[in-house]
Design an enzyme around this catalytic site. Sequence first.
Site, PDB file in Angstrom:
ATOM      1  N   TYR A  48      57.146  52.596   5.081  1.00 45.97           N
ATOM      2  CA  TYR A  48      57.371  53.361   6.303  1.00 45.97           C
ATOM      3  C   TYR A  48      56.128  53.161   7.154  1.00 45.97           C
ATOM      4  O   TYR A  48      55.002  53.394   6.699  1.00 45.97           O
ATOM      5  CB  TYR A  48      57.530  54.850   6.002  1.00 45.97           C
ATOM      6  N   ASP A  50      65.365  51.435   9.582  1.00 40.32           N
ATOM      7  CA  ASP A  50      66.501  52.283   9.940  1.00 40.32           C
ATOM      8  C   ASP A  50      66.141  53.770   9.955  1.00 40.32           C
ATOM      9  O   ASP A  50      67.006  54.628   9.856  1.00 40.32           O
ATOM     10  CB  ASP A  50      67.674  52.053   8.980  1.00 40.32           C
ATOM     11  N   HIS A 107      70.532  53.217   4.076  1.00 43.31           N
ATOM     12  CA  HIS A 107      69.578  54.199   3.562  1.00 43.31           C
ATOM     13  C   HIS A 107      70.255  55.165   2.594  1.00 43.31           C
ATOM     14  O   HIS A 107      69.964  56.361   2.562  1.00 43.31           O
ATOM     15  CB  HIS A 107      68.961  54.971   4.734  1.00 43.31           C
TER      16      HIS A 107
END
Length: 472
Positions: free
Chosen positions: A211, A239, A331
Site C-alpha cells: 500500500y 484498487d 480485493h
Amino acid sequence: MSLISAQRVAEHNSAEDCWIIVHGKVYDVTEFLPEHPGGSKIILKYAGKDATEAYDPIHPPDAITTHLPKDKHLGPVDRNTVVKVEKTITEEEKERQELIAARPPIDEIVNLHDFEAVAKAILPAKAWAYYSSASDDEITIRENRAAYQRKAFYSSATALGKLGHPDGELNLTRAAGKHGVIQMIPTLASCSFDEIVDAAAPGQILFLQLYVNRDREITKRYVQHAEKRGVKALFITVDAPQLGRREKDMRMKFVDESGVAKVQEGDKGVKKDEGVARAISSFIDPSLSWKDIPWFKSITNMSIVLKGVATPQDALMAYDHGLAGIVLSNHGGRQLDTARSGIENLPEIVEALKTRGPWPNPRFAVFVDGGVRRASDVLKAIALGASAVGVGRAFMYSFCAYGQEGVEKAFQIFRDELEMNMRLIGARTIDELTPDLVDASGLHSHVGLTPADNLYNTTYQPLSLAQFRTKL
C-alpha cells in the site's frame, strides 16, 4: 543501569506524564500519546502499568524501541516489584476457549471449507468481522466463489494475522518455507516485515504487497529495505485509493489496539469508530496513478506487478509500461461491490494481451485471486491463461484454526487435490492445462442453474441490520 520500581512507574499515570512497561522495560510515552495511530486512550488505559499483554498481539517486538526516541527508553523495571494482575476472563472468552479445546482433530479436516468453519467458531467476534467482511451488500465476495463453479498457487496477502492467532503471519511463512509455497507479505501485517523475513527458510521466495504511503520517502525506504532483504517482486495494490465500506467490520465500532497495523506507528488521525478496515487505512495515498510508475522503477530493481487490475485496457497499459505483470483481483470482494471477479475478467484480458505477442509471455505474468477454495479453481484459472493463483482467506483461516500445522495441512490438501484433478483430466504437467479443458461459456451468467455451494454457504454469515438496544 539501575532498576526502576513498579511503584515509581505507577506515579506516572496521566496524559501529562505517562510511563508504561513493555517486555520488562520502562518507556516514557507522554509525547507519543497524540501521535499514536490507535489514539491515546488505549495507552492511557495502561498508564503507569505493564502494557505488554495489550502490546504483543499487534506489535512486532521491536516496534516501541524502533519508533520511540532513545531518551524515552528509561531502563529495566525491577520485576520483583511488579504486582501480577489477575486477568478477568469473560464468559464469552471461556466459551471460546472451550470451543478451541473441542476443535475437530486436524486429521478430520478434509477441505479448506473445514478450516473456515472452525475459524468462524473460535475467532473473537471482531477478528471474524474483519476477516470475513466485504463491501456493501457483499455481492462480489459471493460472486467470487460462484464464478469458479461456472467455468500453481501462492499465499496472497491478508492483513492483521494476529487478530486470529498469536503468531500471525509467521504461521504462513514457516509453513510456506517447508512446502515450497510463495508467500506475499502484506503491508498491513501484524508481524514486522523483518520478523517475517527472518522466519523464512533459506532460499524461500517472498513477494511484497504494497500500500503506497502518502509520504513517498517512507514508501521508498520500505521498498528498498525489502529488496535488500531478498524479496523478489513488488505487488503494488492499485484498487484501494480508500478502503471499502465493510459493514460487518463497521458494526464492531470502536477498535482497540489489536486493530492497528505496524506501518501506522507515529501516524495521526486514525479513525477508530468505524471498524478495523478504516482504522488501518489512514496512511494510504489516494493519488496513486500511472504517472508514478517511472518513480517506482527508479527506486527498485524488483519485478513490479500491479495488484487489482480489472480491464483489458489497464492490462495493456501495464504491459506497455514495462511492468512484470498484473493481478486480476477485486480485493476479495472488499472494495467495490458488484465488481466482476478476477476469473471472470481473465479470458478477455488474456485475449487482449495476445495482441502484444505470443501467449504465454515469459516477460509478463497474469495472476488471479479471490474466491479460491479448491485446487480445481486453480486449475481452471491456469487453463484459462493465469500464470498462478493467489489464495488469501482460505490459508488465513487455516492458521486461525490450527496455527502453522493448519497451514501445512491446507497446503497438503491443495496438493492432493491438484494431483487428483490433473490425473482425472489427463494433464501430466501444468503446461498441458489449456482453455479447451474449461467450459467458460457461462462465466458471465450471474443468474442461472449453478448448483448451490453448500459448504461455502454454511460458513457465509449474512449481513445484519441495525439492532435495537436491549431494554433497560
